[in-house]
Motif scaffolding. Sequence first.
Motif, mmCIF file in Angstrom:
data_model
loop_
_atom_site.group_PDB
_atom_site.id
_atom_site.type_symbol
_atom_site.label_atom_id
_atom_site.label_comp_id
_atom_site.label_asym_id
_atom_site.label_seq_id
_atom_site.Cartn_x
_atom_site.Cartn_y
_atom_site.Cartn_z
ATOM 1 N N MET A 1 59.456 46.261 -58.553
ATOM 2 C CA MET A 1 57.874 45.710 -57.957
ATOM 3 C C MET A 1 57.503 45.302 -58.141
ATOM 4 O O MET A 1 58.040 44.164 -59.714
ATOM 5 C CB MET A 1 57.158 46.804 -58.325
ATOM 6 N N MET A 2 57.196 43.833 -57.644
ATOM 7 C CA MET A 2 56.241 42.440 -58.124
ATOM 8 C C MET A 2 55.462 42.249 -57.770
ATOM 9 O O MET A 2 54.891 42.155 -56.304
ATOM 10 C CB MET A 2 57.299 41.276 -57.075
ATOM 11 N N ILE A 3 54.398 41.990 -58.503
ATOM 12 C CA ILE A 3 52.831 41.337 -58.313
ATOM 13 C C ILE A 3 52.914 39.751 -58.858
ATOM 14 O O ILE A 3 53.168 39.423 -59.415
ATOM 15 C CB ILE A 3 52.144 41.848 -59.287
ATOM 16 N N TYR A 4 52.134 39.427 -57.752
ATOM 17 C CA TYR A 4 51.912 37.832 -57.527
ATOM 18 C C TYR A 4 50.422 38.197 -57.763
ATOM 19 O O TYR A 4 49.309 38.963 -57.063
ATOM 20 C CB TYR A 4 52.212 37.529 -55.812
ATOM 21 N N GLY A 5 50.410 36.883 -58.651
ATOM 22 C CA GLY A 5 48.390 36.547 -59.258
ATOM 23 C C GLY A 5 48.113 35.868 -59.242
ATOM 24 O O GLY A 5 49.429 35.017 -60.395
ATOM 25 N N LEU A 6 47.165 35.997 -60.955
ATOM 26 C CA LEU A 6 46.926 35.222 -62.108
ATOM 27 C C LEU A 6 47.481 35.591 -63.657
ATOM 28 O O LEU A 6 46.339 37.114 -63.136
ATOM 29 C CB LEU A 6 45.489 34.316 -61.618
ATOM 30 N N ASN A 7 47.665 35.225 -64.456
ATOM 31 C CA ASN A 7 47.534 36.092 -65.127
ATOM 32 C C ASN A 7 45.949 36.461 -66.100
ATOM 33 O O ASN A 7 45.788 37.229 -66.659
ATOM 34 C CB ASN A 7 48.679 35.402 -66.400
ATOM 35 N N THR A 8 45.118 35.644 -65.855
ATOM 36 C CA THR A 8 43.990 36.160 -66.411
ATOM 37 C C THR A 8 42.965 37.293 -65.364
ATOM 38 O O THR A 8 41.692 36.603 -65.895
ATOM 39 C CB THR A 8 43.315 34.488 -65.962
ATOM 40 N N CYS A 9 43.893 37.307 -63.981
ATOM 41 C CA CYS A 9 42.467 37.364 -62.943
ATOM 42 C C CYS A 9 42.412 39.642 -64.396
ATOM 43 O O CYS A 9 43.562 40.020 -64.090
ATOM 44 C CB CYS A 9 43.475 38.329 -62.148
ATOM 45 N N ALA A 10 41.269 40.100 -63.972
ATOM 46 C CA ALA A 10 40.774 41.047 -63.819
ATOM 47 C C ALA A 10 42.088 42.185 -63.325
ATOM 48 O O ALA A 10 41.259 43.491 -63.938
ATOM 49 C CB ALA A 10 39.803 41.189 -64.447
ATOM 50 N N VAL A 11 41.606 41.748 -62.386
ATOM 51 C CA VAL A 11 42.114 43.220 -61.305
ATOM 52 C C VAL A 11 43.389 43.009 -60.895
ATOM 53 O O VAL A 11 44.457 44.089 -60.828
ATOM 54 C CB VAL A 11 41.577 43.011 -59.521
ATOM 55 N N PHE A 12 44.258 42.185 -61.576
ATOM 56 C CA PHE A 12 46.112 41.790 -62.309
ATOM 57 C C PHE A 12 45.669 42.471 -63.327
ATOM 58 O O PHE A 12 47.176 43.350 -63.109
ATOM 59 C CB PHE A 12 46.688 40.574 -61.787
ATOM 60 N N GLN A 13 45.174 42.524 -64.573
ATOM 61 C CA GLN A 13 45.186 43.499 -65.661
ATOM 62 C C GLN A 13 45.140 45.196 -65.484
ATOM 63 O O GLN A 13 46.408 45.495 -66.098
ATOM 64 C CB GLN A 13 44.494 42.787 -66.486
ATOM 65 N N LYS A 14 44.678 45.056 -64.734
ATOM 66 C CA LYS A 14 44.536 46.867 -64.143
ATOM 67 C C LYS A 14 45.206 46.756 -63.199
ATOM 68 O O LYS A 14 45.637 48.436 -64.041
ATOM 69 C CB LYS A 14 42.904 46.927 -63.436
ATOM 70 N N ALA A 15 45.902 46.163 -62.090
ATOM 71 C CA ALA A 15 46.367 47.321 -61.412
ATOM 72 C C ALA A 15 48.410 46.812 -62.819
ATOM 73 O O ALA A 15 48.907 48.129 -62.137
ATOM 74 C CB ALA A 15 46.793 46.322 -60.429
ATOM 75 N N ARG A 16 48.055 46.091 -63.318
ATOM 76 C CA ARG A 16 49.519 46.395 -63.725
ATOM 77 C C ARG A 16 49.885 46.818 -64.631
ATOM 78 O O ARG A 16 50.531 47.957 -64.873
ATOM 79 C CB ARG A 16 50.005 44.789 -64.428
ATOM 80 N N LYS A 17 48.911 47.400 -65.917
ATOM 81 C CA LYS A 17 48.378 48.791 -66.806
ATOM 82 C C LYS A 17 48.478 49.772 -65.949
ATOM 83 O O LYS A 17 49.168 50.303 -66.324
ATOM 84 C CB LYS A 17 47.324 48.447 -67.374
ATOM 85 N N ALA A 18 48.319 50.350 -65.009
ATOM 86 C CA ALA A 18 47.968 51.044 -64.482
ATOM 87 C C ALA A 18 49.502 51.275 -63.478
ATOM 88 O O ALA A 18 49.758 52.778 -63.716
ATOM 89 C CB ALA A 18 47.046 51.536 -62.963
#
Length: 109
Positions: A1-18
């Motif tokens: 699975m690949m996620i595109y975004g910004l490392n500093t993005c809070a939404v990305f961090q939530k998604a990755r953690k989940a």
Amino acid sequence: MMIYGLNTCAVFQKARKALESHGKDVNFRDVRAGPLSEAELAELIAEFGDRLVDRKSNDYRGLNDWLKNSEAEAQISAQPKVMARPEIRDRDMLYLGWDEAVQRALLLV
């Protein structure tokens, strides 16, 4: 699975953690450090259209008038941070954002 975004993005961090907590193998690409190729961007625009641009962001408001009236591809190419985030590729499926529908699809909640 690949996620595109910004490392500093809070939404990305939530998604990755989940996703990782549900045992998903997650790869990440920061679109600032590694901008999307023309082919990658074209694929995302074909899937999501103008929804790919976050028009509520400060970065979008900072674009000049010419770019604001340009196509999504030109806006994202000029300022990758205007891209709505995250974009998630799971096999052949693409998802935009981290709302309940995306969470249900990816986490089987």
